[in-house]
Design a protein around this motif. Structure first.
Motif, PDB file in Angstrom:
ATOM      1  N   ARG A  19       0.859  -1.182   0.000  1.00  0.00           N
ATOM      2  CA  ARG A  19       0.000   0.000   0.000  1.00  0.00           C
ATOM      3  C   ARG A  19       0.898   1.236   0.000  1.00  0.00           C
ATOM      4  O   ARG A  19       1.988   1.212   0.575  1.00  0.00           O
TER       5      ARG A  19
ATOM      6  N   ARG B  60       0.489   5.455   0.603  1.00  0.00           N
ATOM      7  CA  ARG B  60      -0.455   6.505   1.030  1.00  0.00           C
ATOM      8  C   ARG B  60       0.206   7.884   0.927  1.00  0.00           C
ATOM      9  O   ARG B  60       1.189   8.163   1.619  1.00  0.00           O
TER      10      ARG B  60
ATOM     11  N   SER C  63      -4.418   7.049  -2.164  1.00  0.00           N
ATOM     12  CA  SER C  63      -3.538   5.895  -1.971  1.00  0.00           C
ATOM     13  C   SER C  63      -3.609   4.968  -3.181  1.00  0.00           C
ATOM     14  O   SER C  63      -4.519   5.075  -4.005  1.00  0.00           O
TER      15      SER C  63
ATOM     16  N   GLU D 265      -8.988   7.862   3.169  1.00  0.00           N
ATOM     17  CA  GLU D 265      -8.187   8.039   1.957  1.00  0.00           C
ATOM     18  C   GLU D 265      -8.993   7.606   0.742  1.00  0.00           C
ATOM     19  O   GLU D 265      -9.925   6.801   0.845  1.00  0.00           O
TER      20      GLU D 265
ATOM     21  N   ARG E 234      -8.669   5.557  -2.464  1.00  0.00           N
ATOM     22  CA  ARG E 234      -7.841   4.587  -3.187  1.00  0.00           C
ATOM     23  C   ARG E 234      -8.051   4.842  -4.674  1.00  0.00           C
ATOM     24  O   ARG E 234      -9.186   4.749  -5.169  1.00  0.00           O
TER      25      ARG E 234
ATOM     26  N   THR F 277      -8.130   5.048   6.764  1.00  0.00           N
ATOM     27  CA  THR F 277      -6.668   4.956   6.790  1.00  0.00           C
ATOM     28  C   THR F 277      -6.258   4.188   8.042  1.00  0.00           C
ATOM     29  O   THR F 277      -6.819   4.386   9.119  1.00  0.00           O
TER      30      THR F 277
ATOM     31  N   ASN G 242      -0.194   2.844   8.069  1.00  0.00           N
ATOM     32  CA  ASN G 242      -0.649   2.366   6.759  1.00  0.00           C
ATOM     33  C   ASN G 242      -0.899   0.859   6.746  1.00  0.00           C
ATOM     34  O   ASN G 242      -0.801   0.219   5.702  1.00  0.00           O
TER      35      ASN G 242
END
Ligand SMILES: Nc1nc2c(c(=O)[nH]1)N[C@H]1C(S)=C(S)[C@@H](COP(=O)(O)O)O[C@H]1N2
Ligand SMILES: [Mo]
Length: 305
Positions: free
Chosen positions: A123, A125, A131, A271, A273, A282, A286
Motif C-alpha cells: 500500500r 499513502r 492511496s 483516503e 484509493r 486509513t 498504513n
C-alpha cells in the motif's frame, strides 16, 4: 507486460518472471550487448515470494504511471508523465558519503548485481489523502547499507535526488529547496520493509515514478519515498528535509501514516484509493504496525509527527 490474468500461471511464477525481467534489463545495460547469462546472482533468493505483500487489488499501471508527484517536473499530477522523459537514467551513479567505512561513487548496475531483487506489493499513502497498491520491484535498503558499513556514529541516513536544471523544468521555481532531500532514522532505514525500488509491475521504473532508483517506505506518507536518488549520506544528526524546510508545522521528519494525527489543514482519517469510488479508512502505519510500531513505542507520535 506480464500476462497476469492466466489461471495457468501461478502467482509465484509471475513474480519470478517479473524479477527475472527487471534484473535482466539491468544486466543488459551492464554488459552493453544483447542478453547475457544471469550468472553469479542469487536468483534463488530473488525468487522467494515476499511475506510482506498485500493481497489487495493492485492499482492499474496506467494510474500509477500517470498520476504522479515529482515536483522537479511540475506540480500537476500529470506533469511528471509529460515532462520526465528528458531525464537521463543510464548510466547512473550513487554517491555514498558520511559516517561509513565504504564511501564512494557506486554504479547502479554494479549495485543491482549484488542485491536480491524481489517483488513487493505495498500500500502507498500520499499525505494529500489518496492511496494506491503498487507491485514494486526492488531490494531491501538494509542490504545496501550493510555493504557500506556505517560507523557507530551513523544514526540517520540522508538521501538526495538528482538536480538537473536542464532537464527538470520544475526546479526553475523555488517550490521546494532543491535538490529534493529526505531522511530516515537508521532503524527505519534498516527495517526489512524499507525497499529501494527499481521497477513496477515487473518493468523498470518509468522516469515519472523515480527511475532508476527510488526509496519506498510503505508505512510513511509518500513524500518520504524520494525519487531518482543520486546521494546517500550517513549522519550523526537528524538531516533536514525539503518538506520540513518548506513547512515544518505541516511536514515532520517522521511522517508516519497516522489517522489520529491530522494534517493542520485536513484530516488523515480516510483516503481515496485511486480507481475506487468509496473512501476507505486509513490504518495506523498504513497497516504495517506489526512490522514497525515497536520502533516508535517510546515516542509521542503527536509530537513527533
Ligand atoms: N524527488 C522527488 N521525490 C518525490 C517527490 C518529488 O516531488 N520529488 N514526491 C513525493 C510524493 S509527495 C509522493 S506521494 C511520491 C509519489 O510517487 P509516485 O508518483 O511514484 O506515486 O513520490 C515522492 N517522492
Ligand atoms: Mo505525496
Amino acid at each position: 507486460m506480464l500476462i497476469l490474468d492466466s489461471n495457468k500461471i501461478s502467482e509465484n511464477e509471475v513474480t519470478d518472471r517479473a524479477v527475472y525481467d527487471n534484473r535482466r534489463k539491468f544486466m543488459k545495460t551492464a554488459a552493453g550487448i544483447g542478453i547475457v547469462a544471469v550468472s553469479g546472482l542469487p536468483l534463488g533468493q530473488a525468487q522467494a515470494k515476499s511475506n510482506y505483500s498485500t493481497e489487495e487489488k493492485k492499482t492499474d499501471f496506467k494510474d500509477i504511471s500517470t498520476y504522479c508527484n515529482f515536483y522537479e517536473f511540475g506540480t500537476g499530477k500529470s506533469d511528471p508523465a509529460q515532462n520526465a522523459h528528458s531525464l537521463m537514467t543510464s548510466p547512473w551513479d550513487v554517491v555514498v558519503e558520511g559516517e561509513c567505512a565504504n564511501p564512494g561513487k557506486y554504479n547502479l548496475e554494479d549495485i543491482i548485481k549484488q542485491v536480491s531483487l524481489e517483488e513487493r506489493i505495498y500500500r502507498f499513502r500520499c499525505v494529500e489523502g489518496w492511496s494506491m497498491v503498487i507491485p514494486w520491484m526492488g531490494f531491501p535498503l538494509a542490504e545496501l547499507i550493510k555493504r557500506m558499513e556505517p560507523t557507530s556514529k551513523a544514526k540517520y541516513v540522508y538521501f538526495e535526488t538528482l538536480l538537473d536544471r536542464k532537464n527538470m523544468p520544475g526546479v526553475a521555481r523555488p517550490v521546494l529547496d532543491w535538490p529534493y532531500a529526505e531522511g530516515l532514522r537508521m532503524d527505519e532505514a534498516m527495517n526489512p520493509l524499507t525497499l529501494m525500488g527499481t521497477g513496477i509491475y515487473g518493468k523498470d521504473l518509468l522516469n515519472q515514478n523515480g527511475a532508476p532508483l527510488r526509496l519506498v517506505v510503505p508505512w510513511k506518507y509518500g513524500f518520504k519515498s524520494i525519487k531518482s536518488i543520486v546521494k546517500i549520506r550517513f549522519t550523526e544528526t537528524q538531516p533536514s528535509t525539503s518538506w520540513q524546510k518548506a513547512n515544518k508545522n505541516e511536514y515532520g521528519f517522521y511522517s508516519n501514516v497516522n489517522p489520529e494525527v491530522s494534517h493542520p489543514r485536513w484530516s488523515q482519517r480516510r483516503e481515496r484509493r485511486i480507481g475506487q469510488f468509496k473512501k476507505i479508512k486509513t490504518q495506523k502505519f498504513n497497516g504495517y504496525a506489526e512490522q514497525v510500531a515497536s520502533m516508535y513505542s517510546e515516542m509521542d507520535l503527536k509530537k513527533f509527527f
